[in-house]
Scaffold this motif. Structure first.
Motif, PDB file in Angstrom:
ATOM      1  N   ASN A 155      -8.412   7.197  -3.515  1.00 52.04           N
ATOM      2  CA  ASN A 155      -8.271   7.314  -2.059  1.00 52.04           C
ATOM      3  C   ASN A 155      -9.637   7.434  -1.384  1.00 52.04           C
ATOM      4  O   ASN A 155      -9.859   6.898  -0.302  1.00 52.04           O
ATOM      5  N   GLY A 186       0.683   5.812  -0.119  1.00 52.67           N
ATOM      6  CA  GLY A 186      -0.130   6.992   0.081  1.00 52.67           C
ATOM      7  C   GLY A 186       0.729   8.233   0.122  1.00 52.67           C
ATOM      8  O   GLY A 186       1.964   8.158   0.186  1.00 52.67           O
ATOM      9  N   GLN A 237      -4.046  14.790   3.965  1.00 54.71           N
ATOM     10  CA  GLN A 237      -3.522  14.297   2.718  1.00 54.71           C
ATOM     11  C   GLN A 237      -4.021  15.171   1.574  1.00 54.71           C
ATOM     12  O   GLN A 237      -5.202  15.356   1.385  1.00 54.71           O
ATOM     13  N   ARG A 282     -11.070   4.801   1.219  1.00 51.61           N
ATOM     14  CA  ARG A 282     -11.520   5.245   2.534  1.00 51.61           C
ATOM     15  C   ARG A 282     -12.922   4.717   2.825  1.00 51.61           C
ATOM     16  O   ARG A 282     -13.234   4.351   3.964  1.00 51.61           O
ATOM     17  N   GLN A 295       0.840  -1.192   0.000  1.00 52.26           N
ATOM     18  CA  GLN A 295       0.000   0.000   0.000  1.00 52.26           C
ATOM     19  C   GLN A 295       0.874   1.241   0.000  1.00 52.26           C
ATOM     20  O   GLN A 295       1.961   1.261   0.580  1.00 52.26           O
ATOM     21  N   GLU A 345      -7.198  11.033  -5.905  1.00 52.56           N
ATOM     22  CA  GLU A 345      -8.175  11.460  -4.908  1.00 52.56           C
ATOM     23  C   GLU A 345      -9.415  10.584  -4.945  1.00 52.56           C
ATOM     24  O   GLU A 345      -9.970  10.222  -3.905  1.00 52.56           O
TER      25      GLU A 345
END
Length: 548
Positions: A155, A14, A135, A159, A12, A152
């Motif tokens: 993500n 980020g 972020q 989420r 993963q 985005e």
């Protein structure tokens, strides 16, 4: 803008924007960047901005910090491209001001389109091994902006998946799960209406939620007509269905009810649970639609939607099983507020070991109190006082849990913790004194960054006593709290009030149980309130090294 590119051991990745003057990194949930890694300390390292540049510092971690392969020994200025290693996580530092195009070299997460295989079967999705609390990424080029937009969106969908697991774990009733899952469905763009249908073991409709709308209905919205052909298809194939434009979808041309409904786009996802014969059984259907837009949903969104439904199915299946254990579940939920996770698990697995209802047992009690905080709070805005106390209690509670303790209560800027209740884990007095020393070490680490946080330095006095108490649910029928009462509690509180800032005082009874484990200094006997004779008191300086 400076940022970190975070890579976890499971692959993963980020992006974490460095948007504050002080960024804390560690395993504890109070940190800005949380790394869920047993090789990472609760409060591992900090990034501190000075003169527009970021400096990295280790904060007394057990396993240290590697900077470009070399162990970090002191505060060090970070340069563009530096690679930081904390536990199993890699953090690459990049400064947008020095590097015009960062995203071209960034490692990005695998696309969510890969989360389902060709048959629509679920693939395992692990919860993130790190949490990015702040972020954001920006860039000047069109390609980078498009890349950012995609990141985005990915993500956001990740989420949704992560929140699904987190939210559903805390829900035990069918009604709660249904409500939460419908709320999560609306976090997918394009969803205007949604409902959840549950089936019994024979395949008949057992329960159906009310239709939920994104916008308050005006009264003339058409009803949802759920075609029986769709339901039968779900029972047989048990795979998600995406309808991008019903008017041209050959699969449902024969369904008159769907054709006249005015529907344009929809998604249906099966809730599949394991049947007694080991095969998958359709336990329900999660349905969302959009009456106005064709192609309102993408294949990528369907993949995430199907995984949300899969987790909902597991939660609903568990909820049916837990209905027989409703009372135990309520007791467990109450214990989770004050007990370490492993202690809660032991209580749930062996409830007979829990001594409730006023049982006498020997415990060690710890009181901790911030010195001079009342006067400090008079000079600070109320929101800053709350901010300081919240972080202090969060970090100190983690220390208590890590040492097998139970949080009894918060009292203003102080707290009370138990070691040995609701049941003993062995060496309770040692665990209590070790927790007290760990808290003092934590305070020293936090105070090193007090100026950067614009906080006052915090000093804590701690008292520990061991003795017989009465432990159980105490209160009224309308409000019960698990706690302990007895003279041993009062002595611990008195010891705390006698302790100076940064000091740990323990009683003679505690000393008898920790002999040889800590460096102890006998103090002059102290007169305690309510005691006719002065008490022997010891100051704990440090923990002795274990013999090799």
């Amino acid at each position: 803008m400076a940022r970190l590119f975070v890579s976890a051991p499971g692959g993963q990745t980020g992006i974490f924007e460095l948007s504050k003057e002080l960024i804390t990194i560690g395993r504890g949930s109070a940190n800005d960047l949380v790394l869920n890694d047993d090789r990472v300390s609760r409060f591992h390292a900090v990034l501190r901005m000075e003169d527009g540049h970021f400096h990295l510092a280790d904060r007394g971690s057990t396993n240290g910090v590697l900077l470009n392969g070399t162990k970090l020994e002191q505060d060090t200025l970070l340069n563009n491209g530096d690679l930081v290693r904390i536990g199993r996580h890699s953090l690459r530092f990049e400064d947008e001001a020095r590097e015009a195009l960062v995203l071209a070299r960034a490692e990005v997460p695998a696309t969510l389109g890969n989360l389902l295989d060709g048959s629509g079967a679920e693939k395992r999705v692990e919860a993130p091994s790190f949490v990015l609390k702040r972020q954001a990424v920006t860039d000047d080029t069109d390609a980078a902006k498009e890349r950012v937009k995609k990141l985005e969106q990915e993500n956001h969908l990740l989420r949704v998946l992560y929140d699904t697991g987190r939210v559903l774990q805390a829900r035990h009733s069918i009604e709660e799960i249904s409500s939460e899952i419908l709320g999560l469905a609306f976090r997918i763009d394009g969803v205007e209406r949604a409902f959840l249908m549950l089936l019994d073991e024979s395949g008949h409709i057992h329960k159906q939620t009310d239709v939920r709308y994104r916008h308050t209905p005006t009264g003339n919205e058409p009803q949802i007509i759920f075609s029986r052909s769709v339901l039968e298809r779900m029972k047989v194939e048990k795979v998600p269905i995406l309808i991008t434009d019903l008017s041209v979808d050959e699969r449902f041309r024969a369904s008159e009810s769907m054709r006249v409904s005015g529907l344009r786009s929809a998604m249906c996802a099966p809730l599949v649970v394991k049947a007694p014969d080991g095969q998958g059984r359709l336990a329900g259907v999660l349905y969302v639609d959009n009456m106005e837009r064709a192609a309102a949903f993408t294949q990528e969104e369907l993949n995430v939607y199907a995984l949300v439904a899969s987790q909902a199915a597991a939660a609903i299946d568990n909820a049916f099983a837990h209905q027989k254990l409703a009372r135990q579940s309520l007791e467990r939920a109450a214990l989770e507020r004050f007990l370490a996770p492993e202690v809660v698990e032991m209580v749930a697995s062996n409830p007979s070991q829990v001594k409730l209802g006023g049982a006498n047992q020997r415990v060690s009690i710890m009181f901790a109190d911030i010195r001079g905080f009342t006067s400090l709070s008079e000079t600070l805005p109320p929101d800053r006082v709350v901010e300081i106390l919240n972080e202090y209690f969060t970090r100190v509670t983690e220390v208590i849990f890590d040492n097998g303790g139970t949080l009894d209560k918060y009292m203003g800027d102080g707290l009370m913790a138990l070691f040995g209740a609701p049941f003993s884990k062995g060496h309770d007095a040692i665990n209590a004194v070790k927790a007290a020393l760990d808290i003092q070490s934590l305070m020293m680490e936090l105070n090193r960054d007090a100026t950067a946080r614009h906080w006052p330095e915090l000093r804590v006095g701690i008292g520990v006593n061991t003795g017989l108490v009465t432990a159980g649910n105490i209160g009224s029928p309308k409000r019960l709290d698990y706690t302990v009462i007895g003279d041993a509690v009062n002595v611990s509180s008195r010891l705390c009030s006698k302790a100076a800032a940064g000091q740990v005082l323990i009683s003679e009874s505690t000393t008898e149980e920790v002999q040889g484990k800590f460096d102890l200094v006998a103090l002059e006997p102290m007169q305690m309130k309510g005691k006719s004779q002065p008490m022997r008191v010891f100051h704990v300086r440090e923990r002795r090294a274990e013999p090799r």
